[in-house]
Design a protein around this motif. Structure first.
Motif, PDB file in Angstrom:
ATOM      1  N   GLN A  47       4.221  11.951   6.455  1.00 53.23           N
ATOM      2  CA  GLN A  47       3.029  11.175   5.676  1.00 53.23           C
ATOM      3  C   GLN A  47       2.372  10.500   6.438  1.00 53.23           C
ATOM      4  OE1 GLN A  47       4.002  10.207   1.421  1.00 53.23           O
ATOM      5  NE2 GLN A  47       6.045  10.925   2.210  1.00 53.23           N
ATOM      6  N   HIS A  48       1.464  10.170   7.139  1.00 56.38           N
ATOM      7  CA  HIS A  48       0.797   8.784   7.528  1.00 56.38           C
ATOM      8  C   HIS A  48      -0.360   8.358   6.672  1.00 56.38           C
ATOM      9  CE1 HIS A  48      -0.938   7.466  11.235  1.00 56.38           C
ATOM     10  NE2 HIS A  48      -0.614   6.053  10.398  1.00 56.38           N
ATOM     11  N   LEU A  49       0.458   6.461   6.024  1.00 55.23           N
ATOM     12  CA  LEU A  49      -0.243   5.800   4.642  1.00 55.23           C
ATOM     13  C   LEU A  49      -0.849   5.084   5.639  1.00 55.23           C
ATOM     14  CD1 LEU A  49       2.377   6.965   2.935  1.00 55.23           C
ATOM     15  CD2 LEU A  49       2.607   4.806   2.264  1.00 55.23           C
ATOM     16  N   PHE A  50      -2.251   4.744   5.190  1.00 53.64           N
ATOM     17  CA  PHE A  50      -3.072   3.426   5.887  1.00 53.64           C
ATOM     18  C   PHE A  50      -3.072   2.602   4.876  1.00 53.64           C
ATOM     19  CE2 PHE A  50      -3.889   7.489   7.781  1.00 53.64           C
ATOM     20  CZ  PHE A  50      -3.943   7.135   9.377  1.00 53.64           C
ATOM     21  N   VAL A  51      -2.130   0.719   4.954  1.00 54.81           N
ATOM     22  CA  VAL A  51      -2.613   0.200   4.608  1.00 54.81           C
ATOM     23  C   VAL A  51      -4.175  -1.273   4.926  1.00 54.81           C
ATOM     24  CG1 VAL A  51      -1.728  -1.745   3.478  1.00 54.81           C
ATOM     25  CG2 VAL A  51      -0.871   0.061   4.239  1.00 54.81           C
ATOM     26  N   PRO A  52      -5.208  -1.129   4.870  1.00 52.97           N
ATOM     27  CA  PRO A  52      -5.931  -1.968   5.342  1.00 52.97           C
ATOM     28  C   PRO A  52      -5.675  -3.181   4.857  1.00 52.97           C
ATOM     29  CG  PRO A  52      -7.380  -0.575   3.144  1.00 52.97           C
ATOM     30  CD  PRO A  52      -5.734  -0.645   3.847  1.00 52.97           C
ATOM     31  N   ASN A  53      -6.318  -4.293   5.629  1.00 60.37           N
ATOM     32  CA  ASN A  53      -6.215  -5.577   5.333  1.00 60.37           C
ATOM     33  C   ASN A  53      -5.126  -5.741   4.712  1.00 60.37           C
ATOM     34  OD1 ASN A  53      -8.554  -7.892   4.684  1.00 60.37           O
ATOM     35  ND2 ASN A  53      -7.327  -8.277   2.569  1.00 60.37           N
ATOM     36  N   ALA A  54      -4.191  -5.836   5.312  1.00 60.71           N
ATOM     37  CA  ALA A  54      -2.574  -5.952   5.567  1.00 60.71           C
ATOM     38  C   ALA A  54      -1.722  -7.490   5.728  1.00 60.71           C
ATOM     39  CB  ALA A  54      -2.074  -5.200   5.869  1.00 60.71           C
ATOM     40  N   THR A  55      -3.055  -8.441   6.272  1.00 55.71           N
ATOM     41  CA  THR A  55      -2.843  -9.874   6.936  1.00 55.71           C
ATOM     42  C   THR A  55      -3.841 -10.667   6.134  1.00 55.71           C
ATOM     43  OG1 THR A  55      -3.603 -10.058   8.307  1.00 55.71           O
ATOM     44  CG2 THR A  55      -1.426  -9.234   8.819  1.00 55.71           C
ATOM     45  N   TRP A  56      -3.058 -12.199   6.122  1.00 54.06           N
ATOM     46  CA  TRP A  56      -3.825 -13.123   5.480  1.00 54.06           C
ATOM     47  C   TRP A  56      -4.222 -14.661   6.603  1.00 54.06           C
ATOM     48  CZ3 TRP A  56      -7.429 -12.325   0.759  1.00 54.06           C
ATOM     49  CH2 TRP A  56      -7.854 -13.776   0.052  1.00 54.06           C
ATOM     50  N   SER A  57      -4.955 -14.613   7.418  1.00 54.96           N
ATOM     51  CA  SER A  57      -5.387 -15.506   7.972  1.00 54.96           C
ATOM     52  C   SER A  57      -4.207 -17.334   7.226  1.00 54.96           C
ATOM     53  CB  SER A  57      -6.011 -16.112   8.693  1.00 54.96           C
ATOM     54  OG  SER A  57      -6.004 -17.401   9.883  1.00 54.96           O
ATOM     55  N   GLY A  58      -3.605 -17.711   8.425  1.00 57.58           N
ATOM     56  CA  GLY A  58      -2.426 -18.703   7.452  1.00 57.58           C
ATOM     57  C   GLY A  58      -1.253 -18.569   6.032  1.00 57.58           C
ATOM     58  N   ALA A  59      -1.672 -17.484   5.699  1.00 59.93           N
ATOM     59  CA  ALA A  59      -0.900 -17.496   4.653  1.00 59.93           C
ATOM     60  C   ALA A  59       0.664 -17.554   4.556  1.00 59.93           C
ATOM     61  CB  ALA A  59      -1.191 -15.503   4.069  1.00 59.93           C
ATOM     62  N   PRO A  60       1.413 -17.922   3.489  1.00 58.64           N
ATOM     63  CA  PRO A  60       2.789 -18.187   4.080  1.00 58.64           C
ATOM     64  C   PRO A  60       3.067 -16.845   4.039  1.00 58.64           C
ATOM     65  CG  PRO A  60       1.573 -18.534   2.047  1.00 58.64           C
ATOM     66  CD  PRO A  60       0.683 -18.538   2.751  1.00 58.64           C
ATOM     67  N   ALA A  61       5.183 -16.456   3.861  1.00 64.98           N
ATOM     68  CA  ALA A  61       5.691 -15.101   4.123  1.00 64.98           C
ATOM     69  C   ALA A  61       5.604 -14.954   2.276  1.00 64.98           C
ATOM     70  CB  ALA A  61       7.211 -15.333   4.226  1.00 64.98           C
ATOM     71  N   ILE A  62       5.174 -13.625   2.451  1.00 66.36           N
ATOM     72  CA  ILE A  62       5.875 -12.785   0.580  1.00 66.36           C
ATOM     73  C   ILE A  62       6.925 -12.222   0.431  1.00 66.36           C
ATOM     74  CG2 ILE A  62       4.856 -11.662  -0.955  1.00 66.36           C
ATOM     75  CD1 ILE A  62       2.196 -11.349   0.447  1.00 66.36           C
TER      76      ILE A  62
END
Length: 342
Positions: free
Chosen positions: A25-40
């Motif tokens: 499998q090769h999964l693709f996850v776009p928009n994975a980051t959010w600038s300045g966002a704290p850890a989840i």
């Protein structure tokens, strides 16, 4: 295989996948980051960070497609090297047709007009009901029917348009263009494609006219009055993406799965956090629990993408995995650190 490679779902029951899977499998996850966002708090992503290894990082100058979209095309067996040629993702969702019939995704959007620019925003996740989608498609369908085009809903906020009027047109993705001035991201026909497809210029004029007509049609649709009463954004236009055709089904060496949930939630941080938590609980939990040594996952944003592999070979990868697993390397802020290849 699901009716939509873009959706990333599968018709095979999860319990049966372990026995039926014949390729990594090769999964693709776009928009994975959010600038300045704290850890989840994402427990399965933390497992992946400790046990997997970054194996490649892609950076690219801004253009009409993002690096993760081009990597996804390559995983599907589509040559992404021509930066003006279409990336025909939608045609692979047309289980009832052939790859030679051009297809495109139609996305209902909110068009935002300012003093000097026009921008597009995706609708919030699950904010468009199936009944609303049916009403909008019924309004738009006659404009397509008169030119031999067909339109059907794959899901409420993603429709499939099919027909010859899409041949030769390159359509930038909404993920690449959202919340920016739209002028650099309108559909176009490159000089190279124009020489190969005689009807391409005429097809482009038709598509741009369709977008304008639908924008006027949706702007006055009574559905928007009901949405305004519920404090939901209006549906005031459409975005066309993933257009094109293929001479034949491409040959693939991996099961490429596009997961759009984070990208679909890109206009509201709270929705994006919830989408990450859902992704961690569902797809990442299954990915961590079972699979092959060559399984990969690519996380992307607008101009970069990093690919992680379950069992990357090489001394450096083994040493770094050991450091993370034994706590010798401090866990970074997740998910933002994913694109650092950390």
């Amino acid at each position: 295989m699901s009716p939509s490679l873009w959706q990333g779902s599968t018709s095979v029951a999860p319990t049966a996948m372990h026995h039926l899977k014949i390729m990594p499998q090769h999964l693709f996850v776009p928009n994975a980051t959010w600038s300045g966002a704290p850890a989840i708090d994402l427990p399965h992503l933390q497992i992946l960070w400790r046990a997997w290894s970054p194996v490649s990082t892609q950076h690219a100058p801004a253009d009409w497609a993002s690096p993760i979209e081009r990597l996804y095309a390559a995983a599907l067996g589509i040559d992404p090297s021509d930066r003006e040629a279409p990336l025909p993702f939608a045609v692979l969702a047309d289980a009832a047709g052939t790859t030679d019939q051009p297809c495109a995704w139609v996305r209902p959007i909110q068009v935002m007009s300012g003093m000097s620019e026009i921008m597009a925003q995706a609708l919030p996740p699950k904010s468009l009901s199936a009944a609303e989608a049916d009403a909008l498609i019924s309004a738009m369908a006659p404009l397509c029917d008169e030119d031999g085009m067909t339109l059907q809903a794959i899901e409420a906020a993603r429709w499939l348009l099919k027909g010859e009027r899409l041949r030769g047109i390159t359509t930038p993705s909404l993920a690449r263009a959202r919340n920016q001035h739209l002028a650099p991201y309108v559909p176009f026909v490159s000089a190279q494609i124009a020489q190969q497809v005689a009807s391409a210029a005429e097809n482009l004029r038709w598509l741009l006219r369709l977008q304008n007509e639908v924008q006027m049609l949706f702007y006055t649709h009574p559905l928007n009055d009901a949405r305004a009463a519920k404090r939901l954004p209006s549906v005031s236009g459409i975005w066309i993406e993933g257009a094109g055709h293929l001479p034949a089904h491409p040959r693939r060496s991996v099961e490429a799965i596009w997961l759009p949930t984070l990208s679909d939630a890109a206009d509201a941080h709270a929705h994006w956090v919830q989408a990450w938590q859902d992704l961690d609980r569902d797809q990442l939990r299954r990915l961590c629990a079972e699979g092959s040594a060559d399984d990969r996952i690519t996380f992307g944003h607008s101009d970069s993408a990093v690919t992680w592999q379950r069992s990357a070979r090489g001394l450096s990868a083994k040493i770094n995995r050991t450091r993370r697993q034994w706590g010798l390397q401090k866990m970074p802020t997740l998910p933002n650190a994913l694109l650092d290849g950390a």
